[in-house]
Enzyme design. Sequence first.
Site, PDB file in Angstrom:
ATOM      1  N   ASN A   8       0.805  -1.218   0.000  1.00 44.95           N
ATOM      2  CA  ASN A   8       0.000   0.000   0.000  1.00 44.95           C
ATOM      3  C   ASN A   8       0.838   1.268   0.000  1.00 44.95           C
ATOM      4  O   ASN A   8       0.403   2.313  -0.473  1.00 44.95           O
ATOM      5  CB  ASN A   8      -0.953   0.021   1.207  1.00 44.95           C
ATOM      6  CG  ASN A   8      -0.242  -0.233   2.511  1.00 44.95           C
ATOM      7  OD1 ASN A   8       0.461  -1.215   2.669  1.00 44.95           O
ATOM      8  ND2 ASN A   8      -0.402   0.661   3.457  1.00 44.95           N
ATOM      9  N   GLN A  23      -4.877  -4.091  -1.935  1.00 44.56           N
ATOM     10  CA  GLN A  23      -4.487  -3.123  -2.967  1.00 44.56           C
ATOM     11  C   GLN A  23      -4.400  -3.774  -4.353  1.00 44.56           C
ATOM     12  O   GLN A  23      -4.069  -3.096  -5.332  1.00 44.56           O
ATOM     13  CB  GLN A  23      -3.140  -2.480  -2.623  1.00 44.56           C
ATOM     14  CG  GLN A  23      -3.129  -1.694  -1.322  1.00 44.56           C
ATOM     15  CD  GLN A  23      -3.848  -0.353  -1.427  1.00 44.56           C
ATOM     16  OE1 GLN A  23      -4.119   0.144  -2.523  1.00 44.56           O
ATOM     17  NE2 GLN A  23      -4.169   0.243  -0.285  1.00 44.56           N
ATOM     18  N   SER A  48     -11.025  -5.558   0.580  1.00 44.46           N
ATOM     19  CA  SER A  48     -11.788  -4.447   1.163  1.00 44.46           C
ATOM     20  C   SER A  48     -12.524  -3.699   0.051  1.00 44.46           C
ATOM     21  O   SER A  48     -11.955  -3.485  -1.024  1.00 44.46           O
ATOM     22  CB  SER A  48     -10.801  -3.502   1.857  1.00 44.46           C
ATOM     23  OG  SER A  48     -11.477  -2.436   2.464  1.00 44.46           O
ATOM     24  N   HIS A 107     -13.630  -0.473   0.003  1.00 41.43           N
ATOM     25  CA  HIS A 107     -13.410   0.960  -0.252  1.00 41.43           C
ATOM     26  C   HIS A 107     -12.158   1.257  -1.072  1.00 41.43           C
ATOM     27  O   HIS A 107     -11.930   2.401  -1.459  1.00 41.43           O
ATOM     28  CB  HIS A 107     -13.459   1.778   1.051  1.00 41.43           C
ATOM     29  CG  HIS A 107     -12.284   1.643   1.966  1.00 41.43           C
ATOM     30  ND1 HIS A 107     -11.308   2.602   2.040  1.00 41.43           N
ATOM     31  CD2 HIS A 107     -11.936   0.689   2.862  1.00 41.43           C
ATOM     32  CE1 HIS A 107     -10.416   2.244   2.961  1.00 41.43           C
ATOM     33  NE2 HIS A 107     -10.779   1.092   3.477  1.00 41.43           N
ATOM     34  N   THR A 163     -25.381  -9.352  12.047  1.00 39.84           N
ATOM     35  CA  THR A 163     -26.310  -9.091  10.940  1.00 39.84           C
ATOM     36  C   THR A 163     -25.561  -8.431   9.794  1.00 39.84           C
ATOM     37  O   THR A 163     -24.865  -7.426   9.997  1.00 39.84           O
ATOM     38  CB  THR A 163     -27.446  -8.154  11.417  1.00 39.84           C
ATOM     39  OG1 THR A 163     -28.072  -8.775  12.537  1.00 39.84           O
ATOM     40  CG2 THR A 163     -28.456  -7.901  10.319  1.00 39.84           C
ATOM     41  N   CYS A 199      -2.131   5.978   8.089  1.00 35.17           N
ATOM     42  CA  CYS A 199      -1.714   5.891   9.498  1.00 35.17           C
ATOM     43  C   CYS A 199      -0.352   6.555   9.682  1.00 35.17           C
ATOM     44  O   CYS A 199      -0.144   7.353  10.597  1.00 35.17           O
ATOM     45  CB  CYS A 199      -1.618   4.443   9.969  1.00 35.17           C
ATOM     46  SG  CYS A 199      -2.533   3.265   8.975  1.00 35.17           S
TER      47      CYS A 199
END
Length: 372
Positions: A149, A177, A194, A196, A232, A315
């Site tokens: 990343n 990625q 992922s 997003h 859920t 981060c």
Amino acid sequence: MIYLDYQATTPVAPEVEKAMAPWVAEKFANPHSPSKWGYEAEAAIDVARKQVLRAIGLEGGSVAFTGSATEAINWALKGSVENAPLKRNRIITVATEHAAVLDTCEWLAGCGIDLTVLPVKPDGLLDLELLDRDLDERVLLVAVMLVNNEIGVLQPVAEIADMAHRVGALMLCDAVQGLGRLTIPDGPDLVAVSAHKIHGPKAIGALWMREGTEPAPFIHGGGQERGLRSGTLSPQLCVGFGAAAKFAAERCDRDYDHVQRLSRAATSALGPGWIINGSTAHRYAGNLNIRRDGIDAARLLADLRDIAFSLGSACASGSGRPSHVLRALGLDYRQSRSSIRLGFGRYTTQQDLSDACGQIAAAAKAQGHLVA
Ligand code: PLP
């Protein structure tokens, strides 16, 4: 704003927004309820699951949805340790992995797992001889990412999986990625992804599991996801992930070519004096981690508020600490502080990217102290 932070997150595709819309308020049923509306939501989730599975492109496994790739990685590591035969208590990973892998492995080391974190070569690639030396029958799992990343470097995942399998170990691949951008090589037993990062919604990820290698459940409760991951499911997030995955798979070649062109345009607009961090041969072109010795990258970021770019991972940028990935390549403190990451993709135009790179080059020059 010119958005050049595609590794942190990607803009939601209009097609994804449209697919999600009915599931936000109008179709609110619990997908696990035995009603007409519940069944409709469950069916939509099934379609989404197939779309994600198809985008991952591997045979012989299944997908469970999670709240993020971070959760998928935690589950893969901790759940595999829980299932491990007694004599297998070693995990091998690499110094340039994402914090989701490194911090979970450190946590497991605190619980008694024997952890080896392998260094990388100056180009960011894992030395397979070092891995070979460390592999034996005590190794439970090898965790190596597909696309880094921070620097975009590609690890030889298929070879690594082969080597792990030869001693009976599992291979976990963080393909966050890589999904939708490149073909995920066959070999890994567990793959974390992922939504997003592929123009889908935030707060949904998935774990692909080869049949027979499913980790022990990590979240307990209502027994959803075949009893492997309770909670859920959100139809809107699953549908959004499915639509993003379908679209990314269909457009993969077109997006890839676009990104190659953008990378050439960026390099030419930046001009001479910039050095690419990490391998130039084994990399994803949509990630340009570059340095100009002598510049203060944090000041560059502050001077160019209308361009969204970063100093490495989101981060690392926030903490002010030099990136663990750049340190692992052998860059010293000053070189790390002179490095920036430009991330671009499907919705980046060549004009915007060239403008941004021109501004970055000019702002760097204005700082003086450049090393020729
Ligand atoms: N792994 C890599 C390589 C990433 O880039 C990220 C996101 O920054 C993650 C894992 C974590 O993904 P998520 O935001 O879904 O938890």
